[in-house]
Motif scaffolding. Structure first.
Motif, PDB file in Angstrom:
ATOM      1  N   ASP A  40       0.851  -1.229  -0.043  1.00  0.00           N
ATOM      2  CA  ASP A  40       0.093   0.157   0.007  1.00  0.00           C
ATOM      3  C   ASP A  40       0.637   1.138  -0.144  1.00  0.00           C
ATOM      4  O   ASP A  40       1.856   1.349   0.639  1.00  0.00           O
ATOM      5  CB  ASP A  40      -0.923   0.054   1.257  1.00  0.00           C
ATOM      6  CG  ASP A  40      -1.911  -1.059   0.981  1.00  0.00           C
ATOM      7  OD1 ASP A  40      -2.814  -0.822   0.009  1.00  0.00           O
ATOM      8  OD2 ASP A  40      -2.229  -1.773   2.100  1.00  0.00           O
ATOM      9  N   THR A  41       0.450   2.377  -0.625  1.00  0.00           N
ATOM     10  CA  THR A  41       1.158   3.632  -0.713  1.00  0.00           C
ATOM     11  C   THR A  41       0.507   4.406   0.483  1.00  0.00           C
ATOM     12  O   THR A  41      -0.380   4.187   1.383  1.00  0.00           O
ATOM     13  CB  THR A  41       0.611   4.389  -2.104  1.00  0.00           C
ATOM     14  OG1 THR A  41      -0.734   4.469  -2.168  1.00  0.00           O
ATOM     15  CG2 THR A  41       1.260   3.626  -3.215  1.00  0.00           C
ATOM     16  N   ASP A  42       1.577   5.530   0.872  1.00  0.00           N
ATOM     17  CA  ASP A  42       1.194   6.389   1.948  1.00  0.00           C
ATOM     18  C   ASP A  42       0.222   7.262   1.840  1.00  0.00           C
ATOM     19  O   ASP A  42      -0.218   7.572   0.596  1.00  0.00           O
ATOM     20  CB  ASP A  42       2.697   7.158   2.353  1.00  0.00           C
ATOM     21  CG  ASP A  42       3.789   6.286   2.498  1.00  0.00           C
ATOM     22  OD1 ASP A  42       3.645   5.170   2.644  1.00  0.00           O
ATOM     23  OD2 ASP A  42       5.137   6.754   2.586  1.00  0.00           O
TER      24      ASP A  42
ATOM     25  N   TYR B 237      -5.201  12.548   1.282  1.00  0.00           N
ATOM     26  CA  TYR B 237      -5.211  11.776   0.093  1.00  0.00           C
ATOM     27  C   TYR B 237      -4.625  10.627  -0.153  1.00  0.00           C
ATOM     28  O   TYR B 237      -3.563  10.369   0.805  1.00  0.00           O
ATOM     29  CB  TYR B 237      -4.628  12.610  -1.048  1.00  0.00           C
ATOM     30  CG  TYR B 237      -5.364  14.225  -1.396  1.00  0.00           C
ATOM     31  CD1 TYR B 237      -6.118  14.149  -2.596  1.00  0.00           C
ATOM     32  CD2 TYR B 237      -5.191  15.124  -0.481  1.00  0.00           C
ATOM     33  CE1 TYR B 237      -6.768  15.384  -2.784  1.00  0.00           C
ATOM     34  CE2 TYR B 237      -5.864  16.351  -0.855  1.00  0.00           C
ATOM     35  CZ  TYR B 237      -6.793  16.435  -1.880  1.00  0.00           C
ATOM     36  OH  TYR B 237      -7.329  17.529  -2.279  1.00  0.00           O
ATOM     37  N   LYS B 238      -4.821   9.408  -0.723  1.00  0.00           N
ATOM     38  CA  LYS B 238      -4.000   8.438  -0.990  1.00  0.00           C
ATOM     39  C   LYS B 238      -4.244   8.111  -2.685  1.00  0.00           C
ATOM     40  O   LYS B 238      -5.336   8.176  -3.247  1.00  0.00           O
ATOM     41  CB  LYS B 238      -4.769   7.290  -0.291  1.00  0.00           C
ATOM     42  CG  LYS B 238      -3.891   5.995  -0.156  1.00  0.00           C
ATOM     43  CD  LYS B 238      -4.572   4.836   0.616  1.00  0.00           C
ATOM     44  CE  LYS B 238      -3.683   3.649   0.557  1.00  0.00           C
ATOM     45  NZ  LYS B 238      -3.188   3.149  -0.496  1.00  0.00           N
ATOM     46  N   ASP B 239      -3.044   7.975  -3.108  1.00  0.00           N
ATOM     47  CA  ASP B 239      -3.109   7.677  -4.527  1.00  0.00           C
ATOM     48  C   ASP B 239      -3.420   8.596  -5.478  1.00  0.00           C
ATOM     49  O   ASP B 239      -4.307   8.586  -6.442  1.00  0.00           O
ATOM     50  CB  ASP B 239      -3.400   6.283  -4.983  1.00  0.00           C
ATOM     51  CG  ASP B 239      -3.040   5.155  -4.221  1.00  0.00           C
ATOM     52  OD1 ASP B 239      -1.789   4.978  -4.187  1.00  0.00           O
ATOM     53  OD2 ASP B 239      -3.934   4.151  -3.850  1.00  0.00           O
ATOM     54  N   GLY B 240      -3.461  10.064  -4.920  1.00  0.00           N
ATOM     55  CA  GLY B 240      -3.968  11.108  -5.534  1.00  0.00           C
ATOM     56  C   GLY B 240      -5.336  11.559  -5.437  1.00  0.00           C
ATOM     57  O   GLY B 240      -5.876  12.241  -6.106  1.00  0.00           O
TER      58      GLY B 240
ATOM     59  N   ALA C 168     -10.088  11.773   3.169  1.00  0.00           N
ATOM     60  CA  ALA C 168     -10.838  12.157   4.203  1.00  0.00           C
ATOM     61  C   ALA C 168     -10.630  13.927   4.118  1.00  0.00           C
ATOM     62  O   ALA C 168      -9.868  14.277   3.624  1.00  0.00           O
ATOM     63  CB  ALA C 168     -10.084  11.532   5.445  1.00  0.00           C
ATOM     64  N   THR C 169     -11.316  14.509   5.029  1.00  0.00           N
ATOM     65  CA  THR C 169     -11.355  15.938   5.181  1.00  0.00           C
ATOM     66  C   THR C 169     -11.643  16.147   6.683  1.00  0.00           C
ATOM     67  O   THR C 169     -12.608  15.703   7.256  1.00  0.00           O
ATOM     68  CB  THR C 169     -12.353  16.644   4.386  1.00  0.00           C
ATOM     69  OG1 THR C 169     -12.050  16.178   3.085  1.00  0.00           O
ATOM     70  CG2 THR C 169     -12.257  18.224   4.318  1.00  0.00           C
TER      71      THR C 169
END
Length: 375
Positions: free
Chosen positions: A301-303, A317-320, A324-325
């Motif tokens: 998994d990416t950061d 963001y995840k993968d661009g 969540a906000t």
């Protein structure tokens, strides 16, 4: 994109506690200064405009750790400077003085001659370190406890590279410094400093020499490194596979780390193979971008990417893609992570312009995405 066989991460951030301070907040680090035993819950060390370093924890009231007698605290770092196992404290102030504290005693002082804007602990590939500081005159200075190592005027380097097409005056002060271990064009690891000032460049510095500079479409206000791309998202930037990509079924994160740049134009840029690409739009002037890797993520998994700026919101963001906000009572301009309640999980710590510290706990759920299309 999401499909019927793809699992998507969903993140939720819940406020654990908050504290309103008497002083405005400039910087925050998480740790236990001066103590050998790190088993206790960590404290928040807060540098303020009143020239004080405060210690804050949910279980005890705010205490003043030290005071500069007037100069605003601009930057803080925690590191074992002496090699004796205790965590020492590096403090930089608006008077241009950097003070090193070890076991609650002053270890040494160094006067840069200009207001400190950034401090980084730069580690090389053989476990050595140097303290690197940037100031508002555009100079980067490297030193150790008692030794001056080198000094470079980055603003002068930027001015040499600037073209006649650049309009308006440029601020020389050092906006961000990142100590990073990158992979060079020959596949070898190298330790270098990435530095940005008021010009639209990112400079690569080794041993006090500028070895490379890249032009960026906007002024960079923050940089971070991490594993943000996988074998699928990498295809948006390069068409040929790289040596750092894993093989197998499905997307996996790349072996080498990537560098993100937060632009004042509201975009996050990414450096891939020493080229700068626009990655995603946040929509307001960015002050800080931070990479975060929750323990729940798998090896492939990416950061996560946390972005704050001229808005009373935190965007994750995840993968661009946004995951969540967080709505806040004022603009957050300080962001860090650390385990402040000894639960084994890092919390999100925000410092707001209204002199408030907020601490958030996160939860992550991975669910099966049943529809096709943009997530």
């Amino acid at each position: 994109m999401s499909c019927a066989n793809e699992k998507a991460w969903h993140f939720q951030f819940n406020k654990l506690w908050s504290s309103k301070l008497e002083d405005s907040i400039n910087c925050v680090v998480v740790g236990k200064p001066f103590l050998d035993d790190l088993s206790e819950e960590n404290d928040l060390l807060i540098g303020t405009t009143a020239g004080r370093v405060l210690i804050l924890n949910q279980t005890k009231p705010v205490e003043c750790l030290l005071e500069t007698k007037g100069a605003s605290i601009q930057a803080l770092q925690l590191y074992d400077l002496t090699g004796y196992g205790a965590t020492d404290l590096v403090v930089g102030d608006s008077g241009g003085v950097i003070t090193l504290f070890s076991r609650q005693q002053i270890l040494s002082k160094r006067d840069l001659g200009a207001s400190v804007t950034q401090i980084q602990i730069h580690k090389d590939l053989v476990s050595g370190y140097e303290i690197v500081a940037g100031d508002n005159s555009g100079t980067v200075t490297s030193f150790q406890q008692y030794d001056a190592l080198w000094k470079l005027n980055v603003a002068e380097e930027s001015a040499k590279l600037a073209t006649l097409g650049m309009k308006g005056r440029r601020s020389p002060f050092i906006r961000c410094i990142l100590s990073a271990t990158l992979t060079d064009c020959f596949g070898m690891e190298m330790s270098c400093l990435l530095v940005c000032d008021g010009y639209p460049f990112i400079h690569f510095i080794q041993d006090g020499e500028r070895i490379q500079s890249l032009r960026v479409p906007t002024v960079v206000r923050s940089i971070c490194a991490g594993h943000f791309l996988n074998t699928e998202t990498m295809k948006n930037f390069v068409t040929t596979p790289t040596k750092t990509q894993k093989t197998g079924n499905g997307a996996t994160k790349l072996d080498s780390c990537q560098v993100l740049l937060a632009g004042q134009d509201g975009y996050v840029y990414i450096m891939v193979n020493y080229e700068i690409y626009r990655w995603f739009k946040v929509g307001f002037c960015l002050n800080k971008v931070v990479g975060f890797r929750p323990r729940c993520l798998g090896d492939h998994d990416t950061d996560l990417v946390v972005c704050v700026g001229h808005s009373n919101t935190v965007h994750v963001y995840k993968d661009g893609q946004p995951v969540a906000t967080i709505e806040t009572s004022d603009w957050p301009h300080v962001v860090t992570f650390g385990d402040v309640n000894a639960d084994g999980q890092d919390e999100l710590i925000l410092g707001l312009l209204n002199q408030t510290i907020e601490v958030y706990q996160w939860n992550a759920v991975r669910s099966l995405a049943m529809d096709e299309g943009p997530s």
